[in-house]
Design a protein around this motif. Structure first.
Motif, PDB file in Angstrom:
ATOM      1  N   GLY A   1      26.306  -6.316 -15.269  1.00  0.00           N
ATOM      2  CA  GLY A   1      25.380  -7.438 -15.429  1.00  0.00           C
ATOM      3  C   GLY A   1      25.594  -8.198 -16.719  1.00  0.00           C
ATOM      4  N   ASP A   2      25.771  -7.474 -17.842  1.00  0.00           N
ATOM      5  CA  ASP A   2      25.954  -8.139 -19.131  1.00  0.00           C
ATOM      6  C   ASP A   2      27.356  -8.712 -19.290  1.00  0.00           C
ATOM      7  N   ARG A   3      28.358  -7.967 -18.833  1.00  0.00           N
ATOM      8  CA  ARG A   3      29.738  -8.460 -18.965  1.00  0.00           C
ATOM      9  C   ARG A   3      29.947  -9.714 -18.128  1.00  0.00           C
ATOM     10  N   TYR A   4      29.318  -9.749 -16.961  1.00  0.00           N
ATOM     11  CA  TYR A   4      29.494 -10.908 -16.084  1.00  0.00           C
ATOM     12  C   TYR A   4      28.300 -11.857 -16.135  1.00  0.00           C
ATOM     13  N   TYR A   5      27.458 -11.679 -17.174  1.00  0.00           N
ATOM     14  CA  TYR A   5      26.357 -12.611 -17.493  1.00  0.00           C
ATOM     15  C   TYR A   5      25.636 -13.101 -16.236  1.00  0.00           C
ATOM     16  N   SER A   6      25.253 -12.143 -15.391  1.00  0.00           N
ATOM     17  CA  SER A   6      24.687 -12.535 -14.098  1.00  0.00           C
ATOM     18  C   SER A   6      23.801 -11.432 -13.529  1.00  0.00           C
ATOM     19  N   ASP A   7      22.573 -11.815 -13.145  1.00  0.00           N
ATOM     20  CA  ASP A   7      21.702 -10.863 -12.472  1.00  0.00           C
ATOM     21  C   ASP A   7      22.181 -10.590 -11.052  1.00  0.00           C
ATOM     22  N   VAL A   8      22.877 -11.574 -10.457  1.00  0.00           N
ATOM     23  CA  VAL A   8      23.433 -11.365  -9.122  1.00  0.00           C
ATOM     24  C   VAL A   8      24.496 -10.264  -9.187  1.00  0.00           C
ATOM     25  N   ALA A   9      25.370 -10.330 -10.193  1.00  0.00           N
ATOM     26  CA  ALA A   9      26.394  -9.302 -10.368  1.00  0.00           C
ATOM     27  C   ALA A   9      25.744  -7.950 -10.606  1.00  0.00           C
ATOM     28  N   ARG A  10      24.664  -7.960 -11.410  1.00  0.00           N
ATOM     29  CA  ARG A  10      23.955  -6.709 -11.682  1.00  0.00           C
ATOM     30  C   ARG A  10      23.381  -6.135 -10.396  1.00  0.00           C
ATOM     31  N   THR A  11      22.786  -6.988  -9.566  1.00  0.00           N
ATOM     32  CA  THR A  11      22.187  -6.530  -8.312  1.00  0.00           C
ATOM     33  C   THR A  11      23.244  -5.983  -7.360  1.00  0.00           C
ATOM     34  N   VAL A  12      24.382  -6.677  -7.269  1.00  0.00           N
ATOM     35  CA  VAL A  12      25.477  -6.193  -6.424  1.00  0.00           C
ATOM     36  C   VAL A  12      25.936  -4.821  -6.917  1.00  0.00           C
ATOM     37  N   ALA A  13      26.025  -4.657  -8.244  1.00  0.00           N
ATOM     38  CA  ALA A  13      26.443  -3.373  -8.814  1.00  0.00           C
ATOM     39  C   ALA A  13      25.413  -2.279  -8.518  1.00  0.00           C
ATOM     40  N   VAL A  14      24.125  -2.646  -8.546  1.00  0.00           N
ATOM     41  CA  VAL A  14      23.068  -1.683  -8.205  1.00  0.00           C
ATOM     42  C   VAL A  14      23.236  -1.218  -6.754  1.00  0.00           C
ATOM     43  N   VAL A  15      23.473  -2.172  -5.853  1.00  0.00           N
ATOM     44  CA  VAL A  15      23.665  -1.842  -4.436  1.00  0.00           C
ATOM     45  C   VAL A  15      24.875  -0.921  -4.271  1.00  0.00           C
ATOM     46  N   CYS A  16      25.974  -1.252  -4.981  1.00  0.00           N
ATOM     47  CA  CYS A  16      27.170  -0.409  -4.920  1.00  0.00           C
ATOM     48  C   CYS A  16      26.867   0.998  -5.426  1.00  0.00           C
ATOM     49  N   ALA A  17      26.125   1.088  -6.546  1.00  0.00           N
ATOM     50  CA  ALA A  17      25.780   2.392  -7.125  1.00  0.00           C
ATOM     51  C   ALA A  17      24.958   3.218  -6.140  1.00  0.00           C
ATOM     52  N   LEU A  18      24.023   2.564  -5.466  1.00  0.00           N
ATOM     53  CA  LEU A  18      23.182   3.272  -4.507  1.00  0.00           C
ATOM     54  C   LEU A  18      23.991   3.738  -3.303  1.00  0.00           C
ATOM     55  N   PHE A  19      24.879   2.883  -2.791  1.00  0.00           N
ATOM     56  CA  PHE A  19      25.740   3.268  -1.674  1.00  0.00           C
ATOM     57  C   PHE A  19      26.573   4.498  -2.031  1.00  0.00           C
ATOM     58  N   VAL A  20      27.250   4.415  -3.167  1.00  0.00           N
ATOM     59  CA  VAL A  20      28.140   5.498  -3.586  1.00  0.00           C
ATOM     60  C   VAL A  20      27.356   6.775  -3.841  1.00  0.00           C
ATOM     61  N   SER A  21      26.267   6.655  -4.576  1.00  0.00           N
ATOM     62  CA  SER A  21      25.514   7.836  -4.990  1.00  0.00           C
ATOM     63  C   SER A  21      24.861   8.539  -3.804  1.00  0.00           C
ATOM     64  N   PHE A  22      24.280   7.774  -2.881  1.00  0.00           N
ATOM     65  CA  PHE A  22      23.646   8.402  -1.722  1.00  0.00           C
ATOM     66  C   PHE A  22      24.686   9.049  -0.799  1.00  0.00           C
ATOM     67  N   THR A  23      25.853   8.398  -0.665  1.00  0.00           N
ATOM     68  CA  THR A  23      26.911   8.993   0.148  1.00  0.00           C
ATOM     69  C   THR A  23      27.371  10.310  -0.457  1.00  0.00           C
ATOM     70  N   TYR A  24      27.519  10.305  -1.780  1.00  0.00           N
ATOM     71  CA  TYR A  24      27.991  11.491  -2.491  1.00  0.00           C
ATOM     72  C   TYR A  24      26.941  12.605  -2.477  1.00  0.00           C
ATOM     73  N   VAL A  25      25.685  12.243  -2.694  1.00  0.00           N
ATOM     74  CA  VAL A  25      24.643  13.263  -2.799  1.00  0.00           C
ATOM     75  C   VAL A  25      24.376  13.946  -1.453  1.00  0.00           C
ATOM     76  N   ALA A  26      24.712  13.251  -0.363  1.00  0.00           N
ATOM     77  CA  ALA A  26      24.549  13.870   0.957  1.00  0.00           C
ATOM     78  C   ALA A  26      25.364  15.153   1.053  1.00  0.00           C
ATOM     79  N   GLY A  27      26.594  15.111   0.516  1.00  0.00           N
ATOM     80  CA  GLY A  27      27.441  16.296   0.535  1.00  0.00           C
ATOM     81  C   GLY A  27      26.869  17.427  -0.297  1.00  0.00           C
TER      82      GLY A  27
END
Length: 566
Positions: free
Chosen positions: A108-134
């Motif tokens: 979010g800060d590097r790309y000076y964008s809340d949209v980028a931050r939100t996309v990164a949050v969605v990515c983090a949630l996708f990855v983390s939930f997929t991983y935690v299932a295992g």
């Protein structure tokens, strides 16, 4: 004492230790909740990082995969080990110098964008939930066998334990709990490996036993015997590979760059006082990780050899108690197709009578080798430690993504520290419930699920982080387009081949360039890079202050306080 009694004692003692540490190290501020106050010693952080990184997939499932896949299973060893080196040397110091709590915060800060931050949050949630299932599934497997409860009840018990020390202690509680969990899991992994290595080859070190000669008087090497056993039953030779070279490359690369993009591992480098300490703790972690990873191939070979010689063409009624116990969990099953009362374990699916879940190999290995009951119970405690340590780290990432990156940074920028801490704990609690559901209804066996998570991380986070550090002209439009494209492509490919297409059609000839779903994250990463660089050319360069910031973090000097500006 019986195995179950030993298990109650050892698991009870380790759980009491974890809960005691959580009470002692409970978080009192957002800085303690997010990054353990930023004052963890490099050795302690190295131990915690190793426990965080070596999940149920490493402890329970990796050796099981190698045991069944043989040479092909080496991609998991190469990918995960190489990935950690990539993370520690290429990314961690720079992200630590940038001084943010989370990967979405950096994006979010590097790309000076809340949209980028939100996309990164969605990515983090996708990855983390997929991983935690295992991880939650791994907890359920251990509980179902050794405490003789239903797998789903085992998942629920694991949820309760993680809820206690993750929600109460945050990163501070998790860090010191993971130090204890590493000690438990590595001891539990090494003790049976040493026992069986001595049994089969006379070598104390399992790594030497892996390439050693058997002490049965035959003069054969362990791997030569295993090749012969496999081929007699119609399986491929254990030391031969069946995957194409490009698929091996893509899977290995996906695991490597996926490791480097995993948010729960990256955040560990924010818990030490200085950038120098981040590098040092990364080195310690690699040593601690190597102990388990160099032992896993040996355990896989030992388990495979003992399994085949114990069950193949044996009378079902004469099978030892361990076989019956695992049958009760549903993770091993015998169907007497020719009614001769003997177990036919062969490669031909039409005549094979034995079905084995790969995830049981490490857990069942001490029982198959007829080791003492306390060793069997110790392995159960180690499996739980591995699964719970990583689950806690992942749940914290989910929690901070919601409370810090979504609520604090976007929805309620004026929220108090106390309010943010409350939201962090609420998010962690909700995440644990969802993770439990994933554990009860898993999308695959443990290591496979984790491989998908690494692929998603590779396709989404890695290019944005690399370009954010090493390309000061990369703008927000390019990064956002790349992350979305990489994530959507990779996720669609995995869903199509694993959950929509008939399993019989999930074959190399139908894959793009012969790349399996486990390796498609590398292709998604390449698409991310290409899209990011092309789209960036059509939009203005980043502001001068952002470019100066990138120049600054390229030289990781100084501490870069993790809480600066918060």
């Amino acid at each position: 004492m019986e195995v179950q009694t030993w298990t109650y004692i050892i698991v009870g003692l380790t759980f009491s230790l974890y809960i005691g540490i959580a009470l002692w190290a409970r978080a009192g501020s957002t800085k303690e909740f997010y990054v353990a106050g930023g004052g963890v010693h490099p050795i302690a952080n190295g131990l915690a990082t190793a426990a965080d990184w070596m999940s149920a997939a490493s402890f329970i499932s990796m050796a099981g995969l190698i045991s069944f896949m043989g040479y092909d299973g080496a991609v998991y060893l190469m990918g995960w080990t190489g990935g950690y080196v990539l993370l520690a040397l290429l990314l961690a110091p720079y992200l630590r110098k940038f001084g943010k709590f989370t990967v979405p915060d950096f994006i979010g800060d590097r790309y000076y964008s809340d949209v980028a931050r939100t996309v990164a949050v969605v990515c983090a949630l996708f990855v983390s939930f997929t991983y935690v299932a295992g991880q939650m599934r791994g907890v359920g497997v251990v509980f179902s066998r050794f405490l003789e409860v239903d797998i789903n009840l085992g998942v629920i018990i694991g949820m309760c334990i993680v809820f206690f020390y993750a929600v109460l202690g945050g990163m501070k509680g998790i860090t010191y709990t993971q130090v204890a969990q590493y000690c438990v899991l590595i001891f539990a992994f090494m003790v049976p490996a040493i026992f069986i290595s001595i049994q089969l080859t006379g070598e104390i070190l399992p790594q030497m036993g892996f390439g050693g000669k058997l002490i049965d008087g035959s003069g054969n090497f362990l791997l030569d015997k295993l090749d012969g056993l496999n081929e007699e039953l119609g399986f491929a030779a254990y030391t031969s590979g069946s995957k194409s070279m490009q698929d091996v490359f893509f899977i290995t690369a996906a695991l490597m760059v996926g490791t480097a993009g995993l948010p729960h591992v990256i955040v560990r480098f924010f818990t030490v006082p200085k950038v120098k300490d981040a590098r040092i703790s990364g080195g310690y972690a690699l040593v601690f990780i190597a102990i388990l990873y160099t032992t896993a191939p040996a355990i896989a070979a030992f388990a495979r050899t003992n399994l085949i010689t114990t069950v193949s063409n044996q009378d079902y009624v004469a099978m030892p108690e361990w076989f019956t116990k695992w049958e009760e969990t549903g993770l091993i099953a015998f169907e007497d197709k020719n009614n001769d009362g003997k177990i036919q374990y062969v490669a031909d699916k039409g005549t094979n009578e034995l079905t084995i879940d790969r995830d049981i190999m490490v857990l069942a290995n001490p029982e198959i080798a007829d080791l003492p009951n306390w060793v069997i119970a110790l392995v159960a405690a180690g499996g739980l430690a591995a699964a719970l340590s990583t689950a806690a780290g992942l749940l914290l990432v989910i929690s901070t993504s919601v409370s810090h990156d979504l609520i604090k940074k976007q929805l309620k920028p004026d929220i108090t520290e106390k309010g943010e801490l409350i939201w962090a704990r609420i998010a962690a609690a909700v995440a644990i419930i969802i993770a439990g559901l994933f554990g009860i209804f898993p999308p695959g066996f443990v290591a496979q699920v984790v491989a998908f998570a690494f692929g998603l991380a590779a396709a989404s986070f890695f290019p944005a982080i690399i370009l954010g550090i090493f390309n000061k002209k990369m703008n927000k439009e390019g990064a956002i387009a790349g992350m979305v494209t990489g994530l959507v492509f990779t996720l669609s490919y995995i869903i199509y081949f694993k959950f929509i297409l008939d399993p019989a059609e999930n074959i190399p000839s139908n894959w793009i360039f012969g790349i399996s779903p486990e390796g498609i994250g590398t292709f998604g990463m390449l698409i991310n890079f290409v899209v990011s660089l092309i789209v960036a050319r059509f939009y203005p360069e980043p502001p001068e202050e952002v470019q100066n910031l990138v120049e600054d973090i390229r030289f990781p000097r100084g501490a870069g306080a993790a809480a600066e500006g918060h």
